[in-house]
Write a protein that holds these residues in place. Structure first.
Motif, mmCIF file in Angstrom:
data_model
loop_
_atom_site.group_PDB
_atom_site.id
_atom_site.type_symbol
_atom_site.label_atom_id
_atom_site.label_comp_id
_atom_site.label_asym_id
_atom_site.label_seq_id
_atom_site.Cartn_x
_atom_site.Cartn_y
_atom_site.Cartn_z
ATOM 1 N N GLY A 1 0.752 -1.215 0.050
ATOM 2 C CA GLY A 1 -0.111 -0.078 0.107
ATOM 3 C C GLY A 1 0.737 1.315 -0.129
ATOM 4 N N LEU A 2 0.238 2.548 -0.123
ATOM 5 C CA LEU A 2 1.062 3.760 -0.269
ATOM 6 C C LEU A 2 1.164 4.308 1.249
ATOM 7 C CD1 LEU A 2 -1.083 5.065 -3.172
ATOM 8 C CD2 LEU A 2 1.086 3.891 -3.346
ATOM 9 N N GLU A 3 0.752 3.908 2.343
ATOM 10 C CA GLU A 3 0.925 4.523 3.412
ATOM 11 C C GLU A 3 2.243 4.512 4.060
ATOM 12 O OE1 GLU A 3 0.159 7.141 6.499
ATOM 13 O OE2 GLU A 3 -1.071 6.580 4.813
ATOM 14 N N PRO A 4 2.984 3.226 3.861
ATOM 15 C CA PRO A 4 4.444 2.848 4.203
ATOM 16 C C PRO A 4 5.256 4.046 3.503
ATOM 17 C CG PRO A 4 3.296 0.901 4.101
ATOM 18 C CD PRO A 4 2.440 1.974 3.467
ATOM 19 N N MET A 5 4.809 4.108 2.191
ATOM 20 C CA MET A 5 5.784 5.307 1.384
ATOM 21 C C MET A 5 5.625 6.491 1.934
ATOM 22 S SD MET A 5 7.434 4.010 -1.379
ATOM 23 C CE MET A 5 7.420 5.167 -2.548
ATOM 24 N N ILE A 6 4.207 7.050 2.428
ATOM 25 C CA ILE A 6 4.042 8.412 3.022
ATOM 26 C C ILE A 6 4.805 8.548 4.243
ATOM 27 C CG2 ILE A 6 2.323 9.769 3.733
ATOM 28 C CD1 ILE A 6 0.635 8.548 1.483
ATOM 29 N N GLU A 7 4.737 7.553 4.974
ATOM 30 C CA GLU A 7 5.304 7.577 6.248
ATOM 31 C C GLU A 7 6.773 7.563 6.251
ATOM 32 O OE1 GLU A 7 3.961 3.747 8.233
ATOM 33 O OE2 GLU A 7 2.015 4.661 8.774
ATOM 34 N N THR A 8 7.514 7.099 5.265
ATOM 35 C CA THR A 8 8.798 7.033 5.144
ATOM 36 C C THR A 8 9.242 8.683 4.683
ATOM 37 O OG1 THR A 8 9.199 4.824 4.431
ATOM 38 C CG2 THR A 8 10.646 6.343 3.921
ATOM 39 N N VAL A 9 8.471 9.432 3.756
ATOM 40 C CA VAL A 9 8.496 10.652 3.455
ATOM 41 C C VAL A 9 8.714 11.627 4.765
ATOM 42 C CG1 VAL A 9 7.844 12.696 2.287
ATOM 43 C CG2 VAL A 9 7.963 10.671 1.108
ATOM 44 N N LYS A 10 7.756 11.309 5.506
ATOM 45 C CA LYS A 10 7.577 11.815 6.879
ATOM 46 C C LYS A 10 8.558 11.762 7.697
ATOM 47 C CE LYS A 10 2.584 12.550 6.554
ATOM 48 N NZ LYS A 10 1.220 12.256 7.229
ATOM 49 N N PHE A 11 9.322 10.399 7.660
ATOM 50 C CA PHE A 11 10.366 10.184 8.605
ATOM 51 C C PHE A 11 11.577 10.756 8.147
ATOM 52 C CE2 PHE A 11 14.169 7.214 8.794
ATOM 53 C CZ PHE A 11 14.291 7.261 10.269
ATOM 54 N N PHE A 12 12.007 10.740 6.836
ATOM 55 C CA PHE A 12 13.224 11.766 6.360
ATOM 56 C C PHE A 12 12.991 13.007 6.862
ATOM 57 C CE2 PHE A 12 14.166 8.404 2.738
ATOM 58 C CZ PHE A 12 15.387 8.174 3.660
ATOM 59 N N ARG A 13 11.603 13.619 6.509
ATOM 60 C CA ARG A 13 11.378 15.095 6.907
ATOM 61 C C ARG A 13 11.578 15.345 8.374
ATOM 62 N NH1 ARG A 13 5.380 16.527 7.208
ATOM 63 N NH2 ARG A 13 5.691 15.237 9.112
ATOM 64 N N ASP A 14 11.419 14.553 9.334
ATOM 65 C CA ASP A 14 11.366 14.846 10.820
ATOM 66 C C ASP A 14 12.744 14.349 11.245
ATOM 67 O OD1 ASP A 14 8.848 15.377 10.327
ATOM 68 O OD2 ASP A 14 7.836 13.642 11.106
#
Length: 235
Positions: free
Chosen positions: A203-216
């Motif tokens: 699914g797409l949520e793990p990708m979105i979570e990884t973007v936020k992980f890199f951001r934070d």
């Protein structure tokens, strides 16, 4: 001040869902598209700013960069997500598609990163995220041009991480079986999942979570994270 993001290939799938997620957080989102305007129209209703460019055309890349330079004072996140995917037979029969693979995955990201460097540096924590592929290290022999173009983007991630630090961080995500396409048959899906240790479609949520992980996590640059359920272990 509102944070700003540019997502290429925002008209569908990951780019589309990421744009929604960042809009939910109050970002000003520039949503790039080539031909998939339908999804971008939905994003536009929520306040996203559409920007069209055919990345196989150098003049259109340059025009997009110029437009953004004139519109954006600071850019918090650039996600180089636009993609095209052709097998060897298609590439061998069509020189334009061969050119497009390298234009979309290597030339356009290079032009966007260099052209928007000042805007990224003007942000409190400018971040570039390149979407590469788990096949950059162990390429598929059926998609030679695609894999090598994504490998160029992976190497570019490392080079820009060195050059642009400390003002700008540059990282990459290597997706695996995130979301099957409608044309993928059940047999193909079962085969892929059987080669994926976690045996599920991510699914797409793990990708979105990884973007936020890199951001934070502001202590990460030059890093690449596989979001693939472990599939890279078996290819």
């Amino acid at each position: 001040m509102s944070r700003t993001a540019l997502i290429t290939g925002a008209g569908r799938r990951f780019g589309y869902e990421l744009a929604h997620a960042l809009l939910d957080e109050g970002y000003t989102v520039y949503a790039h598209y080539n031909t998939s305007k339908g999804g971008v129209e939905e994003l536009e209703k929520r306040g996203a700013i559409p920007i069209q460019a055919d990345f196989s055309n150098n003049a259109e890349i340059a025009a997009m960069v110029k437009q953004l330079q004139q519109s954006i004072e600071s850019l918090d996140i650039l996600v180089n997500n636009a993609s095209c995917f052709f097998n060897n037979d298609t590439i061998d029969d069509d020189d334009d598609k061969l050119d497009a693979v390298y234009q979309v995955h290597a030339i356009a990201p290079y032009r966007l990163i260099t052209g928007l460097q000042l805007a990224l540096a003007a942000a409190e924590d400018g971040l570039v995220i390149n979407i590469t592929d788990i096949y950059v290290e162990r390429p598929s022999v059926d998609y030679i041009a695609y894999c090598s173009a994504k490998a160029a983007l992976a190497n570019m991630t490392l080079s820009f991480a060195k050059v642009l630090a400390p003002e700008i961080r540059v990282n990459a995500i290597q997706p695996g079986p995130i979301l099957f396409l409608p044309e993928h048959q059940d047999e193909y899906r079962r085969s892929v999942l059987s080669e994926t240790p976690l045996t599920v479609e991510g699914g797409l949520e793990p990708m979105i979570e990884t973007v936020k992980f890199f951001r934070d996590n502001r202590f990460l640059t030059g890093e690449s994270i596989k979001v693939d359920g472990g599939r890279a272990l078996k290819i």
